[in-house]
Design an enzyme around this catalytic site. Sequence first.
Site, PDB file in Angstrom:
ATOM      1  N   HIS A  71       0.814  -1.214   0.000  1.00 13.39           N
ATOM      2  CA  HIS A  71       0.000   0.000   0.000  1.00 13.39           C
ATOM      3  C   HIS A  71       0.850   1.267   0.000  1.00 13.39           C
ATOM      4  CE1 HIS A  71       0.301  -0.155   4.552  1.00 13.39           C
ATOM      5  NE2 HIS A  71       0.427   1.139   4.354  1.00 13.39           N
ATOM      6  N   ASP A 137       0.211  -7.767   1.813  1.00  6.83           N
ATOM      7  CA  ASP A 137       0.546  -6.341   1.703  1.00  6.83           C
ATOM      8  C   ASP A 137       2.074  -6.174   1.671  1.00  6.83           C
ATOM      9  OD1 ASP A 137       0.494  -3.586   1.709  1.00  6.83           O
ATOM     10  OD2 ASP A 137      -0.160  -3.396   3.801  1.00  6.83           O
ATOM     11  N   SER A 232       4.426   1.959   8.131  1.00 10.75           N
ATOM     12  CA  SER A 232       4.114   0.872   7.196  1.00 10.75           C
ATOM     13  C   SER A 232       5.366   0.311   6.537  1.00 10.75           C
ATOM     14  CB  SER A 232       3.188   1.380   6.088  1.00 10.75           C
ATOM     15  OG  SER A 232       1.928   1.704   6.596  1.00 10.75           O
TER      16      SER A 232
END
EC number: 3.4.21.-
Length: 280
Positions: A71, A137, A232
């Site tokens: 992402h 992810d 992230s």
Amino acid sequence: YLLLLCLPLTLMGTGAVPPGPSIEIHPRIVGGWECDKHSQPWQALLTFTNGLDGVCGGVLVHPQWVLTAAHCIGDNYKIKLGLHDRFSKDDPFQEFQVSASFPHPSYNMRLLKLLLSDELNDTYYDEISLGADFSHDLMMMQLEKPVQLNDAVQVLDLPTQEPQVGSKCHASGWGSMDPYSRNFPRTGKLQCVDLTLMSNNECSRSHIFKITDDMLCAGHIKGRKDTCGGDSGGPLICDGVFQGTTSWGSYPCGKPRTPGVYVKIFSHVDWIREIIATHS
């Protein structure tokens, strides 16, 4: 973390979000401490070449490859390694252009784009909120040239077995330290936070998104410690072994009985090695 539903398309992976429902995939360290300098020598920082700094973290898994979150996908990235204080002019680091990016083919990019679009309505919101699956992810990023390994820059080995529930873990990143901030003010110095690996069954009771066998959940029953906006793609290390990368979680970060969600690296070792072997 991916602040799920709130990232504008032009800032994919940055954690900068407009107001919206509290369904989030975010990235930041809350309730942690400043890591000892260069104690996490595999930690990478993704930045945009246009000057927007500190959008995601990453992990050096090969002298020419960094693993991060799918992402965080975007154009014109630079990657910094060997960094501790991203605001210090005296902190030496190595900086690289990204020559190629490879998101995991099973990651649901359509769902991500829908989440970030201006066309989000009740129908799409139901599709996103009711058991949305953000598995896999991951994204591999190839550096323009190999890094120079030293005390501040090291490769982190891939796991050879799964972690156990109850394992003592830690995560790291330059993300926000404010669990309620939607603008994600990021810390200058690399932060670490201690977490405990929790069962996926317990985790699934805390989140509306699907918790799969390709995910790990880590946090504390009492909350207050978590990764959050800006972290992230950074590493989750359990009992000294690289086991996860920061993916998504709740808003605000660090809610009681609401662990953060991480990609299970053990489930993806073959894919990581295949990408390196095929494209190096």
